[in-house]
Each structure stands twice: as C-alpha cells, then as structure tokens.
Design a protein around this motif. Structure first.
Motif, PDB file in Angstrom:
ATOM      1  N   ASN A  76       0.846  -1.188   0.000  1.00  0.00           N
ATOM      2  CA  ASN A  76       0.000   0.000   0.000  1.00  0.00           C
ATOM      3  C   ASN A  76       0.887   1.246   0.000  1.00  0.00           C
ATOM      4  O   ASN A  76       1.822   1.343   0.798  1.00  0.00           O
ATOM      5  CB  ASN A  76      -0.885   0.039   1.249  1.00  0.00           C
ATOM      6  CG  ASN A  76      -2.087  -0.867   1.153  1.00  0.00           C
ATOM      7  OD1 ASN A  76      -3.181  -0.437   0.846  1.00  0.00           O
ATOM      8  ND2 ASN A  76      -1.869  -2.151   1.412  1.00  0.00           N
ATOM      9  N   THR A  77       0.586   2.198  -0.859  1.00  0.00           N
ATOM     10  CA  THR A  77       1.338   3.447  -0.884  1.00  0.00           C
ATOM     11  C   THR A  77       1.004   4.290   0.342  1.00  0.00           C
ATOM     12  O   THR A  77      -0.152   4.402   0.739  1.00  0.00           O
ATOM     13  CB  THR A  77       1.004   4.242  -2.162  1.00  0.00           C
ATOM     14  OG1 THR A  77       1.409   3.474  -3.302  1.00  0.00           O
ATOM     15  CG2 THR A  77       1.731   5.588  -2.187  1.00  0.00           C
ATOM     16  N   ASN A  78       2.036   4.887   0.933  1.00  0.00           N
ATOM     17  CA  ASN A  78       1.881   5.793   2.083  1.00  0.00           C
ATOM     18  C   ASN A  78       1.162   5.149   3.262  1.00  0.00           C
ATOM     19  O   ASN A  78       0.430   5.818   3.990  1.00  0.00           O
ATOM     20  CB  ASN A  78       1.133   7.074   1.672  1.00  0.00           C
ATOM     21  CG  ASN A  78       1.858   7.858   0.608  1.00  0.00           C
ATOM     22  OD1 ASN A  78       3.071   7.751   0.472  1.00  0.00           O
ATOM     23  ND2 ASN A  78       1.114   8.636  -0.166  1.00  0.00           N
ATOM     24  N   LEU A  79       1.380   3.861   3.449  1.00  0.00           N
ATOM     25  CA  LEU A  79       0.758   3.183   4.584  1.00  0.00           C
ATOM     26  C   LEU A  79       1.749   2.188   5.168  1.00  0.00           C
ATOM     27  O   LEU A  79       2.054   1.165   4.549  1.00  0.00           O
ATOM     28  CB  LEU A  79      -0.521   2.458   4.148  1.00  0.00           C
ATOM     29  CG  LEU A  79      -1.357   1.837   5.272  1.00  0.00           C
ATOM     30  CD1 LEU A  79      -1.806   2.913   6.261  1.00  0.00           C
ATOM     31  CD2 LEU A  79      -2.561   1.104   4.710  1.00  0.00           C
ATOM     32  N   LYS A 287      -5.480   2.971  -6.985  1.00  0.00           N
ATOM     33  CA  LYS A 287      -5.530   3.512  -5.616  1.00  0.00           C
ATOM     34  C   LYS A 287      -4.153   3.980  -5.175  1.00  0.00           C
ATOM     35  O   LYS A 287      -4.000   5.061  -4.600  1.00  0.00           O
ATOM     36  CB  LYS A 287      -6.055   2.449  -4.650  1.00  0.00           C
ATOM     37  CG  LYS A 287      -7.536   2.168  -4.754  1.00  0.00           C
ATOM     38  CD  LYS A 287      -7.943   1.088  -3.753  1.00  0.00           C
ATOM     39  CE  LYS A 287      -9.421   0.758  -3.855  1.00  0.00           C
ATOM     40  NZ  LYS A 287      -9.806  -0.310  -2.892  1.00  0.00           N
ATOM     41  N   ASN A 288      -3.149   3.162  -5.435  1.00  0.00           N
ATOM     42  CA  ASN A 288      -1.788   3.526  -5.043  1.00  0.00           C
ATOM     43  C   ASN A 288      -1.294   4.769  -5.785  1.00  0.00           C
ATOM     44  O   ASN A 288      -0.618   5.629  -5.207  1.00  0.00           O
ATOM     45  CB  ASN A 288      -0.835   2.355  -5.289  1.00  0.00           C
ATOM     46  CG  ASN A 288      -0.824   1.358  -4.146  1.00  0.00           C
ATOM     47  OD1 ASN A 288      -1.316   1.646  -3.054  1.00  0.00           O
ATOM     48  ND2 ASN A 288      -0.269   0.185  -4.388  1.00  0.00           N
ATOM     49  N   LYS A 291      -2.871   7.848  -4.310  1.00  0.00           N
ATOM     50  CA  LYS A 291      -2.207   8.184  -3.049  1.00  0.00           C
ATOM     51  C   LYS A 291      -0.846   8.821  -3.298  1.00  0.00           C
ATOM     52  O   LYS A 291      -0.452   9.768  -2.609  1.00  0.00           O
ATOM     53  CB  LYS A 291      -2.020   6.918  -2.200  1.00  0.00           C
ATOM     54  CG  LYS A 291      -3.270   6.432  -1.488  1.00  0.00           C
ATOM     55  CD  LYS A 291      -2.905   5.256  -0.606  1.00  0.00           C
ATOM     56  CE  LYS A 291      -4.085   4.769   0.197  1.00  0.00           C
ATOM     57  NZ  LYS A 291      -3.689   3.640   1.081  1.00  0.00           N
ATOM     58  N   LYS A 292      -0.137   8.297  -4.274  1.00  0.00           N
ATOM     59  CA  LYS A 292       1.207   8.790  -4.567  1.00  0.00           C
ATOM     60  C   LYS A 292       1.193  10.255  -4.977  1.00  0.00           C
ATOM     61  O   LYS A 292       2.099  11.021  -4.624  1.00  0.00           O
ATOM     62  CB  LYS A 292       1.840   7.941  -5.672  1.00  0.00           C
ATOM     63  CG  LYS A 292       3.304   8.261  -5.950  1.00  0.00           C
ATOM     64  CD  LYS A 292       3.892   7.302  -6.969  1.00  0.00           C
ATOM     65  CE  LYS A 292       5.364   7.613  -7.217  1.00  0.00           C
ATOM     66  NZ  LYS A 292       5.975   6.677  -8.191  1.00  0.00           N
ATOM     67  N   ASP A 296      -5.497  11.558  -1.722  1.00  0.00           N
ATOM     68  CA  ASP A 296      -6.087  11.270  -0.416  1.00  0.00           C
ATOM     69  C   ASP A 296      -5.862  12.419   0.557  1.00  0.00           C
ATOM     70  O   ASP A 296      -6.743  12.757   1.354  1.00  0.00           O
ATOM     71  CB  ASP A 296      -5.531   9.965   0.152  1.00  0.00           C
ATOM     72  CG  ASP A 296      -4.015   9.983   0.287  1.00  0.00           C
ATOM     73  OD1 ASP A 296      -3.349  10.623  -0.548  1.00  0.00           O
ATOM     74  OD2 ASP A 296      -3.504   9.339   1.224  1.00  0.00           O
ATOM     75  N   LYS A 300      -8.697  14.844   2.391  1.00  0.00           N
ATOM     76  CA  LYS A 300      -8.715  15.110   3.829  1.00  0.00           C
ATOM     77  C   LYS A 300      -8.746  16.610   4.112  1.00  0.00           C
ATOM     78  O   LYS A 300      -9.418  17.067   5.036  1.00  0.00           O
ATOM     79  CB  LYS A 300      -7.498  14.468   4.497  1.00  0.00           C
ATOM     80  CG  LYS A 300      -7.581  12.947   4.595  1.00  0.00           C
ATOM     81  CD  LYS A 300      -6.326  12.381   5.229  1.00  0.00           C
ATOM     82  CE  LYS A 300      -6.390  10.866   5.290  1.00  0.00           C
ATOM     83  NZ  LYS A 300      -5.162  10.276   5.883  1.00  0.00           N
TER      84      LYS A 300
END
Length: 394
Positions: A76-79, A287-288, A291-292, A296, A300
């Motif tokens: 998962n990117t950034n997780l 999704k990744n 996020k990259k 996301d 927020k």
C-alpha cells in the motif's frame, strides 16, 4: 465455484482474532496462530481469485492450497507501521538500553520524573473489566483529546471520522479481554489514553492514542510506550504494534518497520483466474497512484475545510510570552488578584502553568496564580522556587 473473494485482513484479525478461512495459520517468528476452521471442504471450495488487503508484513501466512495458487504482493502506498519484536526473556531495561539512544533514555527518565514530581499521577491498565459509566467517561475524554490534538496539527483524524465504526462493540471487547485501555491520570482527570487490541494474548496492537496537549512538555507519548512495553514484557507478549504511521518518536522505540500489503492469490492453471485478476490489479494500482500524487491528502483537506466551516472541531489558542522573575522582585507587585488554577474560565492558563511546572520542577499543589491589577492580559505564576509573568498577545 465462487470466482472471487475480497477480504480485509487487519480489521477481522484485530477485532475478532479471526484468521481468513483460506489460511492454515498466521505466524510471527515461532508463535503460530492456527486457523481452527480449516477443513478439506474449504480447500475444494476456494475461489479462483482471492484479494486480501491490509496484511502487515511483520506476519507470515500459510495458504491452504499454495501449490495450486500463485501470489501477487503489492505494498500500500503511504501506509506503513512500526512495532517492537519482544525476544524471549527480554527485560525492559535491556531493550531500552539496546534500542534508545543515551539522550532518549535521559529524556524518558526526565519526562517520567518531572510528570510525577509536578502532578498527583496514577496509571491504570483496564483489561478484562470496565463499568459502563467508566467506559463512557474515558471514551468522552479520548474523543476530546483526539479532537484538540488534531485541531492543533490542523489535520483530520481517520479515527474521529469513523468514531462509531472504530468504537463499535469496544465495551464488550474490553470486558472479554480482546481490547484494553491504558490511562494516565492527573488526580482523577485522564491526561493520556491508549486504546489497544489483544490478539491471542501474544500481540498488542495500539490502535489509537491521545494525550492532553496542555501536558505536551512531559513527553506523554514516550511514557505511554514505556508502560505499554513493560506490560507486554510482564505478560509474555511477543510483539507490541504501535500502529499505523512511522513518526520520529516511534522510530526511537521500534525495532520493526513494516508495510501493509495486498495479497492477490489466483489459481495457476486457470485462464479465467488470469482474466479476473486484471481489473483487481488495475484497482489496486490506481488507488496507489492516487495516493502517490496526494489525492487522499487533498480529500482530507477538503473534509477539514468543510468541518471548520461548520464549526466542528475548532479550538482557540492564545499567544503569550514568558518573563522569568527573581523571587525577590515580588515586592514590586503589591496588588495581585489570586485566581483558582484549572477553572474553565482560565483554561487557557493550563498549558503555560504546566510548562512552568516542567521547567522549574514544581508541584501543582504549590502553585499560585494571580492577575495583575490594571493589566488584563498579564498573569503571575508563583511556585516555591520560581516566578514568571505571562503576557498574552491575543
């Protein structure tokens, strides 16, 4: 035969100690968590494709029919997360000396000593029994501390956004020894709370932690880690997971940095399975990618803007300067109006007062606070050994 099965690992593992039915077991070093539901029927009825999300890389797994399936692993990117592997017969002192730098060890000792020197501190680990009244009291305190903390950072909390989901059945989980609360109190006031999940009495997952930001100087996050690790060692746990995110303070404590993965299993000799995984891979990679490039984070921020525009989760802060005075100069202030510390009317004084306690190693019971006559934005803090003037700018 079912073609595809989608499942999230971490949620069921934390909340229900459940292992996916297509795993024989999940393991952590020599500790094995067997799946009691395995049967020959399950092997025969495995779907062609299984998409398992949020599997932490500090764990290993044994697939039911691995000789017939291939696996694709995607981070998962950034997780990511951080935790502590606890060795057999590990002592708390040994781990701290081995892992924390000399300066970090000194700071930890200073934080704990000054906290206990400045306030009437007590620690409580709630595991296996909690009353309904106490549960709601502590959860209200946790909610308030999280709100103020994320307001201070001008960030959105995933835990707060999904509060009802994350706290569902938590009362029963605590009473059934599947979850716990660790609380630090100043007298009867909670000033730090961590919410933890227990997996097979071997892994402690610190899901969420928050502290009263007025006590920021006292390093409550480090004290919380110290107490949690001590509890895990005393109770022969093998892993303390400090949760999602790898902050600087976690790096100081942890010997394990891990990723969350998508595990996509597909049947080797099936053309249908090879077709099915194509859209699954596209979704995961999309999704990744989003996020990259920060989509996301942007979402927020939009939520944050919306919440603030609706007066949700807002706090007021006051900027002030501090002037340290020799005690001998108190005679220059003959007209002082004493006020009671920690009243809601003067809650904005809490942080500067607590900072004063930390800097001067004073106890809260020995503090007097005064308003300066004809100077509505100025206050005097007097301890046994020190005096300071607070001048508020707004």
């Amino acid at each position: 035969m079912k073609y595809i099965k989608r499942e999230q690992f971490i949620w069921n593992f934390l909340k229900g100690n459940e292992i996916p039915t297509f795993f024989k077991n999940v393991s952590l070093n020599s500790t094995i968590f067997n799946n009691p539901t395995n049967s020959s029927n399950q092997v025969e009825n495995l779907p062609l494709v299984i998409n398992l999300s949020l599997f932490p890389t500090f764990l290993e797994y044994k697939f039911l029919n691995e000789e017939s399936y291939s696996t694709i692993k995607i981070n998962n990117t950034n997780l990511s997360g951080a935790g502590i592997h606890i060795q057999p017969n590990q002592s708390l002192e040994n781990y701290i000396n081995k892992t924390l730098s000399t300066q970090s060890r000194k700071n930890l000792k200073k934080y704990k000593n000054r906290l206990e020197s400045s306030f009437n501190i007590k620690y409580e680990y709630i595991y296996g029994e909690i009353s309904d009244i106490k549960y709601h009291f502590l959860m209200a305190a946790l909610f308030e501390m999280l709100t103020k903390r994320f307001d201070e950072k001008n960030m959105e909390s995933v835990f707060l956004i999904n509060w009802e989901v994350y706290t569902k059945n938590l009362f029963h989980l605590i009473n059934n020894k599947k979850a716990s609360l660790f609380v630090i109190y100043d007298n009867e006031k909670p000033i730090s709370i961590s919410l933890n999940y227990h997996i097979k009495s071997k892994i402690l997952f610190s899901e969420c932690g928050a502290f009263n930001i007025d006590y920021n100087k006292f390093g409550l996050g480090h004290i919380d880690n110290y107490i949690l690790l001590k509890w895990c060692i005393d109770n022969q746990y093998v892993y303390l997971d400090l949760g999602n995110g790898v902050s600087d303070y976690k790096k100081k404590w942890c010997n394990s940095i891990y990723e969350f993965q998508y595990l996509i299993f597909y049947k080797k000799n099936s053309n249908i399975s090879k077709l099915i995984i194509i859209p699954e891979l596209i979704k995961v990679k999309t999704k990744n990618f989003l996020k990259k490039i920060g989509v996301d984070v942007y979402i927020k921020k939009l939520k944050r803007f919306w919440n603030n525009s609706n007066n949700i989760h807002t706090i007021n802060t006051k900027t002030y300067s501090v002037e340290v005075l020799p005690i001998s100069e108190l005679t220059n202030y003959p007209k002082l109006i004493e006020i009671t510390v920690d009243l809601n009317l003067y809650s904005f004084l809490n942080k500067p007062i607590y900072d004063f306690l930390y800097s001067n190693i004073e106890h809260i019971d020995n503090i007097c606070v005064y308003k300066l006559e004809n100077k509505p934005q100025e206050y005097l803090i007097k301890g046994k050994n020190a005096v300071s003037i607070l001048k508020f700018i707004n």
